[in-house]
Write an enzyme that holds these catalytic residues in place. Structure first.
Site, mmCIF file in Angstrom:
data_model
loop_
_atom_site.group_PDB
_atom_site.id
_atom_site.type_symbol
_atom_site.label_atom_id
_atom_site.label_comp_id
_atom_site.label_asym_id
_atom_site.label_seq_id
_atom_site.Cartn_x
_atom_site.Cartn_y
_atom_site.Cartn_z
ATOM 1 N N CYS A 77 -27.481 6.525 1.483
ATOM 2 C CA CYS A 77 -27.214 5.525 2.351
ATOM 3 C C CYS A 77 -28.509 4.955 2.443
ATOM 4 C CB CYS A 77 -26.810 6.188 3.240
ATOM 5 S SG CYS A 77 -25.073 6.780 3.540
ATOM 6 N N GLY A 113 -33.416 -0.491 3.085
ATOM 7 C CA GLY A 113 -34.782 0.211 2.166
ATOM 8 C C GLY A 113 -35.645 0.546 2.420
ATOM 9 N N ASP A 145 -25.532 1.778 -1.530
ATOM 10 C CA ASP A 145 -25.290 1.262 -0.235
ATOM 11 C C ASP A 145 -23.796 0.835 -1.100
ATOM 12 O OD1 ASP A 145 -25.974 1.125 2.566
ATOM 13 O OD2 ASP A 145 -25.173 -0.222 1.581
ATOM 14 N N ASP A 154 -20.324 2.893 -3.040
ATOM 15 C CA ASP A 154 -19.771 4.174 -2.114
ATOM 16 C C ASP A 154 -20.585 5.429 -2.921
ATOM 17 O OD1 ASP A 154 -19.396 6.226 -0.507
ATOM 18 O OD2 ASP A 154 -17.145 5.513 0.455
ATOM 19 N N CYS A 163 -29.938 8.609 12.903
ATOM 20 C CA CYS A 163 -30.938 8.125 14.540
ATOM 21 C C CYS A 163 -29.833 8.659 15.310
ATOM 22 C CB CYS A 163 -31.067 6.515 14.550
ATOM 23 S SG CYS A 163 -29.290 5.551 13.879
#
Length: 463
Positions: free
Chosen positions: A234, A238, A258, A285, A357
């Site tokens: 994913c 970049g 992506d 995907d 995250c």
């Protein structure tokens, strides 16, 4: 419409931990960066209000094809901004729900006993005091330069170099035009919070990457040897991909995926500026990628940083953490389990880094535990970076092998990292999930920056 689409993409990037607000805005390719920055900043500032409005008006339930980030941007400009500037079906959609949204806004004001829109912010905002302490981290792009040359460049620009930090407290004390070498990562420089380097020549030329320290951990801990074949599952925009290329010294092959075409275009621009070669970008995907495709037969390393709630993000502009609903967390965790299990199905895979995250256990330790249970004794969790101070939540035996990061403890965005390795064929792999976590083996390639070492296979006796 382009403005709203790009603004929604920036919000999604913030949720995924792909960079700070300014980095994502400047890397978006949108020609009017000030307009874009203002819209995203204000949308973030009103995020708690917007989320309650969307829930109360049931907009996302009524319009299932409307992405939540786009909904926030549209509703902000409709109710709090200068009015919708776009045309087409999204404008018609927003106006169709305008009466319901305005009614919900009026009810919110009555509940909070306020008369102005701005007054809704005070009772809803709860910004972390640690957020203002997060420094500006600068990763030196070793594909184009080296740490010593970058240090010399900044010194010529009037910055004072204080050497390598020995503690987090030293990072907290940074101020003015002073900077340090990070105490954990060897190619990371640390500047005081709010230092703006977007117009700096080193940034515009790709010699430095503005990337949070926690976001540097996944590629650093994957630690592939030069010549390795890697998947960045994913990848957009970049930053982690360019970090992988720097670790490989552009010797090897990276497959970066992506699903969003605009994000792939942005990634292509960033990687070109960073001097990355040997990277195949695909608008696809990752869940649709065939592990049996001969193209990926030599993929030994995978970096997986899937969509998440973004609840650990600390933006450098106005705004707050995302506070997902229980349903949203459940949906994200389900997706994360699927994509992690899919990544483990690549036949030559030896080492994988899973990161988010997010601060939520549901997206982190619980996902890793469920997938390892699904795969039995095929993979194990290893203890990476033993000296890192913030460990995984003890949700199960051995979860402390994972890493966590937070503004308060590590002066970074909130982050989670787990390192998984395939158990050696014929080795005495643990039979149960509990055993897999009770005895992590930290020696083989788990120290940061060390290239993974292959374990010797034991000959199996045929009875």
């Amino acid at each position: 419409m382009a403005l709203y689409s790009v603004a929604a993409a920036v919000l999604a990037g913030l949720e995924r931990g792909e960079g700070g607000l300014k980095s994502l805005v400047y890397n978006s390719g949108f020609p009017h960066v000030r307009q874009l920055y203002a819209l995203v900043s204000e949308t973030l500032r009103y995020a708690p209000v917007l989320e309650k409005l969307l829930d109360g008006a049931a907009l996302l339930q009524a319009e299932k094809k409307l992405p939540p980030q786009l909904a926030k941007v549209l509703v902000y400009d409709l109710l709090f901004g200068k009015g919708l500037k776009c045309g087409g079906r999204w404008k018609a959609l927003a106006r169709r729900h305008r009466a319901r949204l305005e009614a919900e806004l009026a009810r919110m004001k009555v509940r909070h006993k306020v008369s102005r829109n701005e007054d809704l912010l005070a009772p809803m905002q709860a910004a972390s005091p640690a957020a203002s302490q997060v420094p500006r981290y600068v990763r030196v792009n070793t594909l184009k330069t080296c740490v010593d040359d970058v240090i010399d460049f900044f010194k010529r620009q009037g910055y004072s170099y204080l050497g390598k930090a020995s503690s987090v407290e030293e990072l907290k004390a940074l101020s003015g035009k002073k900077f340090l070498l990070d105490l954990h990562l060897p190619e990371l420089l640390v500047f005081p919070p709010q230092t703006d380097l977007h117009d700096n020549l080193l940034y515009t030329s790709g010699h430095i990457i503005l990337q949070d320290k926690a976001s540097c951990l996944p590629a650093f801990l994957l630690s592939p040897a030069a010549g390795s074949h890697i998947i960045d599952a994913c990848a957009a925009p970049g930053n982690k991909t360019s970090h992988l290329a720097a670790i490989l010294k552009n010797k090897g092959q990276i497959f970066a995926f992506d699903v969003d075409p605009k994000r792939v275009a942005t990634m292509n621009t960033l990687l070109t500026r960073a001097g990355v070669t040997g990277c195949q970008l695909a608008q696809q995907d990752f869940l649709t990628v065939d592990p049996g495709d001969p193209k990926y037969s030599r993929v030994t390393h995978i970096l997986l940083d899937p969509s998440c709630s973004g609840s650990g993000m600390v933006t450098r502009g106005p705004g707050e953490e995302v506070t997902p609903s229980a349903e949203r967390l459940q949906a994200l965790a389900g997706f994360q389990r699927r994509v992690l299990s899919h990544a483990l199905s690549f036949p030559a895979l030896w080492r994988l880094v899973y990161s988010t995250c997010s601060i939520h256990q549901e997206e982190n330790e619980d996902v890793v535990q469920a997938v390892l249970q699904e795969w039995g004794s095929a993979f194990r969790l290893v203890t990476a970076f033993p000296s890192w101070p913030c460990r995984g939540l003890t949700a199960f035996p051995g979860a402390e092998s994972c890493l966590r990061a937070s503004p308060a403890e590590t002066l970074t965005h909130g982050f989670f990292v787990a390192v998984l390795e395939r158990c050696a064929e014929g080795a005495a792999a643990p039979r149960s999930l509990s055993a897999a976590f009770e005895n992590p083996q930290p020696g083989e390639g788990t120290e940061p920056g060390a290239a993974p070492k292959k374990r010797k296979r034991k000959k199996q006796q045929v009875k």
